[in-house]
Design a protein around this motif. Structure first.
Motif, PDB file in Angstrom:
ATOM      1  N   PHE A   9       0.829  -1.193   0.000  1.00  0.00           N
ATOM      2  CA  PHE A   9       0.000   0.000   0.000  1.00  0.00           C
ATOM      3  C   PHE A   9       0.860   1.238   0.000  1.00  0.00           C
ATOM      4  O   PHE A   9       2.049   1.193   0.246  1.00  0.00           O
ATOM      5  CB  PHE A   9      -0.959   0.005   1.192  1.00  0.00           C
ATOM      6  N   ARG A  10       0.221   2.354  -0.316  1.00  0.00           N
ATOM      7  CA  ARG A  10       0.889   3.645  -0.264  1.00  0.00           C
ATOM      8  C   ARG A  10      -0.073   4.642   0.359  1.00  0.00           C
ATOM      9  O   ARG A  10      -1.277   4.407   0.436  1.00  0.00           O
ATOM     10  CB  ARG A  10       1.349   4.085  -1.649  1.00  0.00           C
ATOM     11  N   VAL A  11       0.468   5.765   0.776  1.00  0.00           N
ATOM     12  CA  VAL A  11      -0.333   6.817   1.389  1.00  0.00           C
ATOM     13  C   VAL A  11      -0.160   8.093   0.587  1.00  0.00           C
ATOM     14  O   VAL A  11       0.969   8.478   0.259  1.00  0.00           O
ATOM     15  CB  VAL A  11       0.059   7.040   2.865  1.00  0.00           C
ATOM     16  N   GLU A  12      -1.278   8.703   0.238  1.00  0.00           N
ATOM     17  CA  GLU A  12      -1.272   9.980  -0.473  1.00  0.00           C
ATOM     18  C   GLU A  12      -1.871  11.051   0.425  1.00  0.00           C
ATOM     19  O   GLU A  12      -2.807  10.789   1.169  1.00  0.00           O
ATOM     20  CB  GLU A  12      -2.131   9.911  -1.750  1.00  0.00           C
ATOM     21  N   ILE A  13      -1.332  12.259   0.343  1.00  0.00           N
ATOM     22  CA  ILE A  13      -1.901  13.440   0.987  1.00  0.00           C
ATOM     23  C   ILE A  13      -2.086  14.472  -0.110  1.00  0.00           C
ATOM     24  O   ILE A  13      -1.135  14.786  -0.834  1.00  0.00           O
ATOM     25  CB  ILE A  13      -0.976  14.006   2.092  1.00  0.00           C
ATOM     26  N   ASP A  14      -3.281  14.992  -0.242  1.00  0.00           N
ATOM     27  CA  ASP A  14      -3.596  15.968  -1.295  1.00  0.00           C
ATOM     28  C   ASP A  14      -3.137  15.499  -2.670  1.00  0.00           C
ATOM     29  O   ASP A  14      -2.601  16.271  -3.466  1.00  0.00           O
ATOM     30  CB  ASP A  14      -2.995  17.341  -0.970  1.00  0.00           C
ATOM     31  N   GLY A  15      -3.298  14.193  -2.956  1.00  0.00           N
ATOM     32  CA  GLY A  15      -2.978  13.648  -4.266  1.00  0.00           C
ATOM     33  C   GLY A  15      -1.519  13.304  -4.508  1.00  0.00           C
ATOM     34  O   GLY A  15      -1.176  12.816  -5.570  1.00  0.00           O
ATOM     35  N   LEU A  16      -0.638  13.552  -3.528  1.00  0.00           N
ATOM     36  CA  LEU A  16       0.783  13.246  -3.688  1.00  0.00           C
ATOM     37  C   LEU A  16       1.172  12.067  -2.806  1.00  0.00           C
ATOM     38  O   LEU A  16       0.813  12.036  -1.621  1.00  0.00           O
ATOM     39  CB  LEU A  16       1.634  14.456  -3.296  1.00  0.00           C
ATOM     40  N   VAL A  17       1.925  11.115  -3.350  1.00  0.00           N
ATOM     41  CA  VAL A  17       2.426  10.006  -2.536  1.00  0.00           C
ATOM     42  C   VAL A  17       3.449  10.579  -1.563  1.00  0.00           C
ATOM     43  O   VAL A  17       4.396  11.247  -1.971  1.00  0.00           O
ATOM     44  CB  VAL A  17       3.071   8.911  -3.413  1.00  0.00           C
ATOM     45  N   VAL A  18       3.238  10.347  -0.259  1.00  0.00           N
ATOM     46  CA  VAL A  18       4.107  10.952   0.753  1.00  0.00           C
ATOM     47  C   VAL A  18       5.062   9.966   1.397  1.00  0.00           C
ATOM     48  O   VAL A  18       5.919  10.360   2.180  1.00  0.00           O
ATOM     49  CB  VAL A  18       3.286  11.674   1.854  1.00  0.00           C
ATOM     50  N   GLU A  82      -3.412  22.857   9.605  1.00  0.00           N
ATOM     51  CA  GLU A  82      -3.777  22.798   8.193  1.00  0.00           C
ATOM     52  C   GLU A  82      -4.387  21.427   7.927  1.00  0.00           C
ATOM     53  O   GLU A  82      -3.697  20.416   7.919  1.00  0.00           O
ATOM     54  CB  GLU A  82      -2.541  23.009   7.323  1.00  0.00           C
ATOM     55  N   ARG A  83      -5.708  21.408   7.746  1.00  0.00           N
ATOM     56  CA  ARG A  83      -6.406  20.142   7.493  1.00  0.00           C
ATOM     57  C   ARG A  83      -6.238  19.753   6.031  1.00  0.00           C
ATOM     58  O   ARG A  83      -6.370  20.585   5.145  1.00  0.00           O
ATOM     59  CB  ARG A  83      -7.879  20.269   7.844  1.00  0.00           C
ATOM     60  N   ARG A  84      -5.949  18.471   5.828  1.00  0.00           N
ATOM     61  CA  ARG A  84      -5.735  17.953   4.477  1.00  0.00           C
ATOM     62  C   ARG A  84      -6.509  16.658   4.295  1.00  0.00           C
ATOM     63  O   ARG A  84      -6.833  15.984   5.261  1.00  0.00           O
ATOM     64  CB  ARG A  84      -4.249  17.698   4.222  1.00  0.00           C
ATOM     65  N   SER A  85      -6.741  16.313   3.054  1.00  0.00           N
ATOM     66  CA  SER A  85      -7.381  15.049   2.718  1.00  0.00           C
ATOM     67  C   SER A  85      -6.352  14.120   2.104  1.00  0.00           C
ATOM     68  O   SER A  85      -5.335  14.569   1.585  1.00  0.00           O
ATOM     69  CB  SER A  85      -8.533  15.281   1.741  1.00  0.00           C
ATOM     70  N   GLY A  86      -6.628  12.840   2.156  1.00  0.00           N
ATOM     71  CA  GLY A  86      -5.687  11.879   1.604  1.00  0.00           C
ATOM     72  C   GLY A  86      -6.297  10.512   1.448  1.00  0.00           C
ATOM     73  O   GLY A  86      -7.507  10.329   1.612  1.00  0.00           O
ATOM     74  N   SER A  87      -5.444   9.545   1.148  1.00  0.00           N
ATOM     75  CA  SER A  87      -5.887   8.180   0.887  1.00  0.00           C
ATOM     76  C   SER A  87      -4.852   7.178   1.355  1.00  0.00           C
ATOM     77  O   SER A  87      -3.649   7.432   1.270  1.00  0.00           O
ATOM     78  CB  SER A  87      -6.116   7.963  -0.616  1.00  0.00           C
ATOM     79  N   VAL A  88      -5.340   6.041   1.817  1.00  0.00           N
ATOM     80  CA  VAL A  88      -4.524   4.848   2.008  1.00  0.00           C
ATOM     81  C   VAL A  88      -4.931   3.930   0.864  1.00  0.00           C
ATOM     82  O   VAL A  88      -6.115   3.620   0.701  1.00  0.00           O
ATOM     83  CB  VAL A  88      -4.794   4.182   3.373  1.00  0.00           C
ATOM     84  N   ILE A  89      -3.954   3.523   0.041  1.00  0.00           N
ATOM     85  CA  ILE A  89      -4.250   2.799  -1.192  1.00  0.00           C
ATOM     86  C   ILE A  89      -3.630   1.409  -1.129  1.00  0.00           C
ATOM     87  O   ILE A  89      -2.414   1.279  -0.982  1.00  0.00           O
ATOM     88  CB  ILE A  89      -3.715   3.571  -2.407  1.00  0.00           C
ATOM     89  N   LEU A  90      -4.468   0.395  -1.246  1.00  0.00           N
ATOM     90  CA  LEU A  90      -4.017  -0.996  -1.281  1.00  0.00           C
ATOM     91  C   LEU A  90      -3.734  -1.375  -2.724  1.00  0.00           C
ATOM     92  O   LEU A  90      -4.545  -1.112  -3.619  1.00  0.00           O
ATOM     93  CB  LEU A  90      -5.098  -1.908  -0.696  1.00  0.00           C
ATOM     94  N   LEU A  91      -2.572  -1.966  -2.975  1.00  0.00           N
ATOM     95  CA  LEU A  91      -2.156  -2.350  -4.322  1.00  0.00           C
ATOM     96  C   LEU A  91      -2.265  -3.857  -4.508  1.00  0.00           C
ATOM     97  O   LEU A  91      -2.062  -4.623  -3.560  1.00  0.00           O
ATOM     98  CB  LEU A  91      -0.710  -1.913  -4.562  1.00  0.00           C
ATOM     99  N   ASP A  92      -2.573  -4.275  -5.733  1.00  0.00           N
ATOM    100  CA  ASP A  92      -2.591  -5.706  -6.014  1.00  0.00           C
ATOM    101  C   ASP A  92      -1.160  -6.188  -6.281  1.00  0.00           C
ATOM    102  O   ASP A  92      -0.207  -5.412  -6.212  1.00  0.00           O
ATOM    103  CB  ASP A  92      -3.545  -6.034  -7.171  1.00  0.00           C
TER     104      ASP A  92
END
Length: 138
Positions: A9-18, A82-92
């Motif tokens: 998996f990877r983590v993105e904050i505001d659309g950028l992989v961090v 500073e509040r931000r949005s993001g994602s935890v992304i599971l990869l196959d």
């Protein structure tokens, strides 16, 4: 098809992989319920939904070349939330996105530093914890 592994998996904050992390916890939601007993109906009780909450996201054993997360946390320490949005992304297994948990209104509330090792050149950190307003799985 093989089940998806929890280690890709990877983590993105505001659309950028961090950064890459070896563990993420807190991907859960819980709705509080209120029990209501109607007069004369003794066989059951209504369970009415109240608020939904989720624990902080905890990103553990991270590695990154970016200082974005550190600067974000330092801003919070200095009083700038500073509040931000993001994602935890599971990869196959081929590295393609299989599932995504989006979080909104997040900001860092805890930082635990790295174990420093001379054989690694990355900017390392151990744990960052994010308070947020909720999750949405896609």
């Amino acid at each position: 098809m093989d089940p998806l592994g929890s280690f890709r998996f990877r983590v993105e904050i505001d659309g950028l992989v961090v950064g890459g992390f070896s563990e993420v916890t807190g991907l859960q939601l819980e709705t509080e319920v209120e029990t209501y007993r109607e007069g004369g109906a003794n066989a059951f009780a209504y369970k009415l939904p109240k608020t939904t909450s989720s624990p902080n996201l905890v990103l553990k054993r991270g590695m990154t070349y970016s200082d974005l997360l550190w600067r974000w946390y330092r801003g919070v320490v200095g009083g700038s939330i500073e509040r931000r949005s993001g994602s935890v992304i599971l990869l196959d297994e081929d590295g393609w996105e299989a599932w995504r948990w989006n979080f909104v209104g997040a900001y860092p509330v805890k930082w635990i530093g790295p174990e420093l090792r001379g054989d690694q050149s990355q900017l390392a950190f151990e744990t960052i914890e994010l308070a947020h307003h909720g999750l949405l799985a896609e």
